[in-house]
Design a protein around this motif. Sequence first.
Motif, PDB file in Angstrom:
ATOM      1  N   LEU A 182      25.282  -6.109  37.220  1.00 56.28           N
ATOM      2  CA  LEU A 182      25.308  -6.520  35.808  1.00 56.28           C
ATOM      3  C   LEU A 182      24.972  -8.005  35.684  1.00 56.28           C
ATOM      4  O   LEU A 182      24.193  -8.408  34.814  1.00 56.28           O
ATOM      5  CB  LEU A 182      26.661  -6.227  35.174  1.00 56.28           C
ATOM      6  CG  LEU A 182      26.829  -6.707  33.730  1.00 56.28           C
ATOM      7  CD1 LEU A 182      25.817  -6.043  32.802  1.00 56.28           C
ATOM      8  CD2 LEU A 182      28.252  -6.460  33.249  1.00 56.28           C
ATOM      9  N   ALA A 183      25.549  -8.825  36.543  1.00 55.57           N
ATOM     10  CA  ALA A 183      25.282 -10.266  36.494  1.00 55.57           C
ATOM     11  C   ALA A 183      23.796 -10.554  36.692  1.00 55.57           C
ATOM     12  O   ALA A 183      23.214 -11.374  35.973  1.00 55.57           O
ATOM     13  CB  ALA A 183      26.116 -10.991  37.543  1.00 55.57           C
ATOM     14  N   LYS A 184      23.174  -9.875  37.649  1.00 54.20           N
ATOM     15  CA  LYS A 184      21.736 -10.068  37.869  1.00 54.20           C
ATOM     16  C   LYS A 184      20.942  -9.655  36.631  1.00 54.20           C
ATOM     17  O   LYS A 184      19.983 -10.335  36.253  1.00 54.20           O
ATOM     18  CB  LYS A 184      21.277  -9.272  39.094  1.00 54.20           C
ATOM     19  CG  LYS A 184      21.769  -9.864  40.395  1.00 54.20           C
ATOM     20  CD  LYS A 184      21.167  -9.296  41.663  1.00 54.20           C
ATOM     21  CE  LYS A 184      20.887  -7.837  41.680  1.00 54.20           C
ATOM     22  NZ  LYS A 184      20.476  -7.324  42.993  1.00 54.20           N
ATOM     23  N   SER A 185      21.350  -8.585  35.975  1.00 52.36           N
ATOM     24  CA  SER A 185      20.663  -8.143  34.759  1.00 52.36           C
ATOM     25  C   SER A 185      20.814  -9.158  33.636  1.00 52.36           C
ATOM     26  O   SER A 185      19.857  -9.448  32.915  1.00 52.36           O
ATOM     27  CB  SER A 185      21.193  -6.784  34.306  1.00 52.36           C
ATOM     28  OG  SER A 185      20.852  -5.787  35.223  1.00 52.36           O
ATOM     29  N   VAL A 186      22.022  -9.698  33.470  1.00 50.29           N
ATOM     30  CA  VAL A 186      22.252 -10.697  32.425  1.00 50.29           C
ATOM     31  C   VAL A 186      21.366 -11.915  32.664  1.00 50.29           C
ATOM     32  O   VAL A 186      20.703 -12.411  31.745  1.00 50.29           O
ATOM     33  CB  VAL A 186      23.745 -11.105  32.359  1.00 50.29           C
ATOM     34  CG1 VAL A 186      23.943 -12.340  31.498  1.00 50.29           C
ATOM     35  CG2 VAL A 186      24.593  -9.953  31.831  1.00 50.29           C
ATOM     36  N   VAL A 187      21.342 -12.391  33.896  1.00 48.84           N
ATOM     37  CA  VAL A 187      20.552 -13.583  34.224  1.00 48.84           C
ATOM     38  C   VAL A 187      19.053 -13.335  34.010  1.00 48.84           C
ATOM     39  O   VAL A 187      18.344 -14.175  33.459  1.00 48.84           O
ATOM     40  CB  VAL A 187      20.849 -14.040  35.667  1.00 48.84           C
ATOM     41  CG1 VAL A 187      19.863 -15.098  36.131  1.00 48.84           C
ATOM     42  CG2 VAL A 187      22.277 -14.569  35.767  1.00 48.84           C
ATOM     43  N   SER A 188      18.569 -12.166  34.397  1.00 49.33           N
ATOM     44  CA  SER A 188      17.123 -11.920  34.340  1.00 49.33           C
ATOM     45  C   SER A 188      16.638 -11.374  32.994  1.00 49.33           C
ATOM     46  O   SER A 188      15.484 -11.584  32.635  1.00 49.33           O
ATOM     47  CB  SER A 188      16.704 -10.967  35.454  1.00 49.33           C
ATOM     48  OG  SER A 188      17.251  -9.680  35.251  1.00 49.33           O
ATOM     49  N   GLU A 189      17.515 -10.696  32.252  1.00 49.69           N
ATOM     50  CA  GLU A 189      17.054 -10.004  31.043  1.00 49.69           C
ATOM     51  C   GLU A 189      17.640 -10.531  29.732  1.00 49.69           C
ATOM     52  O   GLU A 189      17.259 -10.054  28.666  1.00 49.69           O
ATOM     53  CB  GLU A 189      17.357  -8.516  31.163  1.00 49.69           C
ATOM     54  CG  GLU A 189      16.653  -7.866  32.346  1.00 49.69           C
ATOM     55  CD  GLU A 189      17.081  -6.425  32.570  1.00 49.69           C
ATOM     56  OE1 GLU A 189      17.473  -5.764  31.595  1.00 49.69           O
ATOM     57  OE2 GLU A 189      17.017  -5.975  33.728  1.00 49.69           O
ATOM     58  N   CYS A 190      18.542 -11.479  29.797  1.00 51.28           N
ATOM     59  CA  CYS A 190      19.194 -11.971  28.577  1.00 51.28           C
ATOM     60  C   CYS A 190      19.048 -13.496  28.499  1.00 51.28           C
ATOM     61  O   CYS A 190      20.005 -14.235  28.779  1.00 51.28           O
ATOM     62  CB  CYS A 190      20.661 -11.568  28.560  1.00 51.28           C
ATOM     63  SG  CYS A 190      20.960  -9.800  28.697  1.00 51.28           S
ATOM     64  N   PRO A 191      17.883 -13.986  28.116  1.00 51.07           N
ATOM     65  CA  PRO A 191      17.622 -15.425  28.163  1.00 51.07           C
ATOM     66  C   PRO A 191      18.506 -16.254  27.230  1.00 51.07           C
ATOM     67  O   PRO A 191      18.654 -17.456  27.442  1.00 51.07           O
ATOM     68  CB  PRO A 191      16.143 -15.530  27.773  1.00 51.07           C
ATOM     69  CG  PRO A 191      15.851 -14.281  27.022  1.00 51.07           C
ATOM     70  CD  PRO A 191      16.737 -13.229  27.612  1.00 51.07           C
ATOM     71  N   ARG A 192      19.113 -15.651  26.227  1.00 56.17           N
ATOM     72  CA  ARG A 192      19.969 -16.410  25.310  1.00 56.17           C
ATOM     73  C   ARG A 192      21.430 -16.457  25.764  1.00 56.17           C
ATOM     74  O   ARG A 192      22.257 -17.088  25.124  1.00 56.17           O
ATOM     75  CB  ARG A 192      19.860 -15.843  23.904  1.00 56.17           C
ATOM     76  CG  ARG A 192      18.431 -15.998  23.359  1.00 56.17           C
ATOM     77  CD  ARG A 192      18.371 -15.654  21.932  1.00 56.17           C
ATOM     78  NE  ARG A 192      19.316 -16.469  21.181  1.00 56.17           N
ATOM     79  CZ  ARG A 192      18.993 -17.277  20.193  1.00 56.17           C
ATOM     80  NH1 ARG A 192      17.748 -17.382  19.827  1.00 56.17           N
ATOM     81  NH2 ARG A 192      19.910 -17.965  19.569  1.00 56.17           N
ATOM     82  N   LEU A 193      21.731 -15.779  26.872  1.00 54.65           N
ATOM     83  CA  LEU A 193      23.075 -15.808  27.435  1.00 54.65           C
ATOM     84  C   LEU A 193      23.085 -16.653  28.692  1.00 54.65           C
ATOM     85  O   LEU A 193      22.120 -16.680  29.451  1.00 54.65           O
ATOM     86  CB  LEU A 193      23.559 -14.397  27.779  1.00 54.65           C
ATOM     87  CG  LEU A 193      23.736 -13.425  26.625  1.00 54.65           C
ATOM     88  CD1 LEU A 193      24.208 -12.069  27.154  1.00 54.65           C
ATOM     89  CD2 LEU A 193      24.709 -13.958  25.592  1.00 54.65           C
TER      90      LEU A 193
END
Length: 145
Positions: free
Chosen positions: A59-70
């Motif tokens: 999940l952390a990898k997804s947030v970093v790579s796919e959620c540029p505003r987070l």
Amino acid sequence: QAAYDCGQRSFGENYAQELIEKSPQMPEDVRWHFIGHLQVHTSDEESKYGVKPENAAELAKSVVSECPRLELQGLMTIGAPGDPSCFDKLGKCRDEVAEALGQEPASLVLSMGMSGDFETAIARGSSSVRVGSTIFGARDYPNRA
């Protein structure tokens, strides 16, 4: 406002409705932390939400790579009352997430511990505690889901 007037600038909310209601009432330099259901579920309690520890790195990898505003700053858990092993599980989880992200574990905040168990959480590595009920008093959450 009294806490702000004493120098506090970081505030957190569990419910989007309360964040939406309170944030316009506070000065612009307040740093808001929205907690919600994005946490690591380190206990077997059905009343708690969050990602399982074994899925946190993905999940952390997804947030970093796919959620540029987070901005992923760390991990959070609300442990089961009287079970400090929940804090140990989050510490291990942070190590795994840091490795997956190519970061040092100390670069990720460990947010664990509340008014009733913050001392234990700090002893087990917490770098952020939530003690609002100690400061502001217990709150009533009618009709919250």
